[in-house]
Design a protein around this motif. Structure first.
Motif, mmCIF file in Angstrom:
data_model
loop_
_atom_site.group_PDB
_atom_site.id
_atom_site.type_symbol
_atom_site.label_atom_id
_atom_site.label_comp_id
_atom_site.label_asym_id
_atom_site.label_seq_id
_atom_site.Cartn_x
_atom_site.Cartn_y
_atom_site.Cartn_z
ATOM 1 N N SER B 133 0.901 -1.184 -0.031
ATOM 2 C CA SER B 133 0.131 -0.082 -0.028
ATOM 3 C C SER B 133 0.710 1.224 0.202
ATOM 4 O O SER B 133 0.420 2.184 -0.473
ATOM 5 N N TYR B 136 1.637 2.426 -3.806
ATOM 6 C CA TYR B 136 0.359 3.042 -4.217
ATOM 7 C C TYR B 136 0.234 4.254 -3.715
ATOM 8 O O TYR B 136 -0.026 5.274 -4.493
ATOM 9 N N THR B 187 -10.996 7.275 -9.050
ATOM 10 C CA THR B 187 -11.074 6.231 -9.440
ATOM 11 C C THR B 187 -10.146 5.235 -8.718
ATOM 12 O O THR B 187 -10.473 4.042 -8.321
ATOM 13 N N LYS B 188 -9.221 5.917 -7.938
ATOM 14 C CA LYS B 188 -8.340 4.889 -7.372
ATOM 15 C C LYS B 188 -8.569 4.831 -5.868
ATOM 16 O O LYS B 188 -8.415 3.719 -5.488
ATOM 17 N N GLU B 191 -10.585 1.764 -5.008
ATOM 18 C CA GLU B 191 -9.686 0.430 -5.065
ATOM 19 C C GLU B 191 -8.932 0.442 -3.600
ATOM 20 O O GLU B 191 -8.787 -0.775 -3.344
ATOM 21 N N TYR B 192 -8.350 1.704 -3.240
ATOM 22 C CA TYR B 192 -7.528 1.236 -2.042
ATOM 23 C C TYR B 192 -8.391 0.966 -0.928
ATOM 24 O O TYR B 192 -8.146 0.320 -0.229
ATOM 25 N N ARG B 194 -11.141 -0.972 -1.072
ATOM 26 C CA ARG B 194 -11.204 -2.223 -0.983
ATOM 27 C C ARG B 194 -10.129 -3.107 -0.754
ATOM 28 O O ARG B 194 -10.435 -4.326 -0.029
ATOM 29 N N LEU B 195 -8.792 -2.513 -1.058
ATOM 30 C CA LEU B 195 -7.649 -3.233 -0.562
ATOM 31 C C LEU B 195 -7.637 -3.406 0.891
ATOM 32 O O LEU B 195 -7.296 -4.752 1.243
#
Lengths: 353, 372
Positions: B133, B136, B187-188, B191-192, B194-195
């Motif tokens: 993480s 990212y 958009t990111k 995603e983060y 969810r991670l």
């Protein structure tokens, strides 16, 4: 090309014709040992390179790509560095145990390597207690960890070693029981029989549908935990206290622990491939006419499973030590026991595929 | 008989230093832990390893120079720190800045907040073991740093705000690049989310751990996401608005459980709200001057002045006591990290060392802010 598989036979016969029997046997042992040592080193090299490249790709960067083609020689450079490092030791450490500890883990890893079925005729030991032998020998590695922690004379190492030993011993139970589930399906502990049973009926993970899939998932979790890899690496996490039981080791001794961890990962993956995915058998038997391709299939499958384990490491956060143990004793173990009963029932009712 | 058995099996507590250099304490912080096996009995933070006498240096610097010292305090909210001092000085001089300045200060402050929370998210994952993480988070943070580099000339110690306005006007590319970044980040962030957020392991490490009740939060003076995770609605941007915060519409992130997961969710929600604020302002930056001229040597009239802002960590207060000369007589910074760290002992005692690491990550301190 077609003669490759009988090369072991050719060498064996030539040796016995040239020297008296006793000497020939010993020479054969030494040859096989040397081959396995070479494989150990090469596999370690490959796995470390793979880990670094895969980790880098997950983390949006490139990883080692300068030393050798695509960075393949990076590990050799690292090994050279480790070999030339000063072997520090703590002042009041127990010298004998301190030096002895790494050898336990290496021996455990190497001996386990010798029973793996690389191909139908490339298996050093085909004893009748095959998979059980692997389990038993990998328990010897725990002694190495505990000795390493104790002999370092460092309270953080000791805590780390105790935790690590506890974790390994707990998860060995789950690994053993998962293997037992598939042994039920095969009907024998001998590895060559397990693989041959998958030649005709299909891979065990398909033959034993539901209980086999459950057993595979438990095996992957327990196997990752047994080799102290993330997400179960609280013991050697950098953001916790120190680096666990190998804090006080440097140079070649540290390299031993480090390599042994990677080879253990290889062994867990190889056992998974053997009992679930048909070690050297091609899927749907497409290349059975070229039996020497078995080695390629085996290595390919093992690399896929290893990739899976590396994927886990770089995605999930860590479990806390007590959560780790709760997972094993309260969830995985009962699930495993029920799964064995389920598998037995399914076999008895002849509902395997 | 029982007495004898209990005495002979008495375990001993021992001290462990999570020393000044440690990957999990965010900065040079020394924690003296008293632990009994794995359970923590007492945590004592030992501060001062990065004390640089900023407040003393302020007593001999002019007000423009003081601004340069403040972004070394909490370097992750550099713009907001500068804004705090500028607002105090402007309040004292009764100086009105132009609308353009207010709006740009708000936009830049919110971008800083986004960058700070991105770094916090990456480090939180890293502390808990999800090492990916971090990378990212930094990839996105680099985009913000590039925007700042183009406009302000620096990536970390920006010094863009000065008493009276801004140091330069915004770069012509600023609006376009900011809009591109917001589009990309929208958009990111799911995603983060969810991670980490949905991950079972993560939830087990953070849910119900490090619980801080509302009363404790208020009595320790917690502020920022730490307080808002316990149900204490203390967002200064809403309660005492400054710059352009009174004309934007945003929700205050508030959760009542008070555990690590609540504080985590507060910061994620704050990131969404920051993006909303920037989007509301970025298209209509009013025209005007980027600087209201002040005298070259600023002398504040005699008196005491205080201004509070909401940095990414919490409430930063700037107190200036001036005797009419060109240097303040006394300058005091009320740092959010100091109060937030003081409640560490209260909430980790009885937990395990792994919990301490997770709690430190969610309290999100920056040690130079505490030590000044």
């Amino acid at each position: 090309m077609i003669k490759t598989l009988s090369i072991t036979k050719t060498v064996h016969e030539w040796l016995f014709s040239v020297m008296p029997e006793g000497v020939a046997t010993v020479v054969e042992w030494v040859l096989i040992a040397a081959l396995y040592l070479a494989f150990f080193a090469l596999a370690g090299l490959l796995l470390v390179w793979m880990e670094r490249r895969i980790a880098a790709f997950f983390q949006l960067r490139l990883g080692p790509n300068r030393v050798g083609p695509a960075g393949l020689f990076q590990t050799i450079a690292d090994a050279l560095k480790l070999v030339t490092k000063e072997l520090t030791g703590t002042a009041r450490a127990d010298k004998f145990l301190y030096n002895l500890a790494p050898y336990f883990v290496i021996v455990a890893a190497l001996v386990s390597l010798s029973v793996l079925p690389f191909s139908a005729s490339l298996q050093a030991f085909d004893i009748n207690i095959g998979v059980f032998f692997i389990m038993a020998v990998s328990s010897i590695g725990v002694i190495g960890i505990l000795l390493g922690g104790w002999a370092s004379n460092n309270k953080y190492s000791l805590i780390g070693a105790m935790r690590s030993g506890l974790q390994t011993v707990s998860y060995e139970l789950s690994v053993g029981l998962s293997i037992l589930t598939m042994v039920l399906l095969a009907g024998s502990l001998q590895i060559s029989e397990i693989v041959e049973a998958q030649r005709t009926g299909g891979w065990f993970i398909l033959q034993g549908h539901i209980p086999a899939v459950i057993a595979f998932m438990i095996f992957m979790i327990a196997g990752t935990a047994e080799t102290n890899r993330a997400p179960f690496d609280m013991v050697e996490a950098e953001s916790e206290l120190g680096a666990g039981f190998h804090t006080e080791y440097s140079g070649m001794k540290f390299a031993y622990f480090f390599l042994a961890e990677f080879i253990n990962m290889f062994i867990i993956a190889a056992v998974a491939v053997t009992i679930f995915f048909g070690a050297y058998l091609s899927p749907f038997g497409i290349t059975e006419s070229l039996p020497w391709l078995g080695v390629v299939w085996f290595m390919l499958k093992v690399l896929v499973v290893i990739f899976l384990m590396m994927w886990f490491r770089w995605t999930f956060p860590r479990l806390r030590v007590d959560q780790l143990l709760t997972l094993e004793w309260k969830y995985l173990l009962p699930l495993n026991l029920m799964n064995i009963v389920l598998m037995a029932v399914i076999i008895w009712l002849n509902w395997t595929i | 008989m029982e007495q004898i058995v209990n005495d002979s099996f008495k375990t001993q507590e021992y001290f462990i230093n999570m020393g000044p250099q440690h990957p999990a304490t965010h900065g040079v912080l020394r924690l003296i832990l008293t632990i009994d096996g794995e359970i923590i009995k007492n945590v004592e933070p030992d501060l001062g390893y990065i004390h640089r006498s900023i407040e003393k240096m302020c007593e001999r610097d002019s007000y423009q120079q003081i601004v340069h010292l403040t972004d070394r305090m909490d370097y992750l909210s550099a713009h907001i720190n500068n804004e705090a001092v500028c607002l105090t000085v402007e309040k004292a001089l009764e100086l009105e800045v132009t609308e353009r300045v207010k709006v740009i200060r708000t936009i830049v402050g919110e971008l800083t907040r986004l960058a700070s929370h991105m770094l916090w998210w990456g480090v939180m994952g890293m502390d808990l073991g999800a090492l990916t993480s971090y990378f990212y988070a930094f990839r996105d943070r680099e985009m913000i740093n590039d925007i700042f580099e183009e406009t302000c000339g620096a990536r970390l110690t920006m010094n863009y705000n000065i008493p009276g306005g801004l140091m330069f006007d915004i770069h012509p590319n600023f609006v376009r690049r900011t809009k591109e970044f917001i589009e990309h980040f929208r958009t990111k962030l799911p995603e983060y989310d969810r991670l980490l957020t949905g991950n079972v392991i993560f939830q087990k490490r953070t849910k119900g751990i490090g619980v801080l009740t509302r009363e404790q939060a208020i009595s320790y003076g917690a502020s920022g996401p730490v307080a808002r995770g316990s149900g204490f609605a203390s967002d200064i941007r809403k309660r005492h608005p400054y710059s352009a915060y009174d004309r934007v519409d945003f929700k205050e992130a508030l959760y009542t459980e008070g555990d690590n997961l609540a504080r985590y969710k507060v910061r994620i929600d704050e990131m969404w709200e920051s993006m909303n604020i920037i989007e509301q302002l970025i298209d209509n930056i009013p025209e005007g001057d980027y600087q209201t001229p002040t005298k070259a040597v600023i002398k504040l009239p005699k008196g005491e002045y205080y201004q509070r802002v909401e940095t990414a960590r919490g409430e930063l207060g700037v107190y200036i006591n001036s005797t009419g000369t060109k240097n303040p007589y006394r300058m005091k910074f009320r740092s959010p990290g100091f109060s937030n760290l003081s409640l560490l002992n209260e909430i980790v005692v009885g937990g395990k060392i792994g919990d301490l690491v997770a709690t430190m990550a969610t309290i999100d301190i920056v040690v130079p802010d505490i030590d000044r």
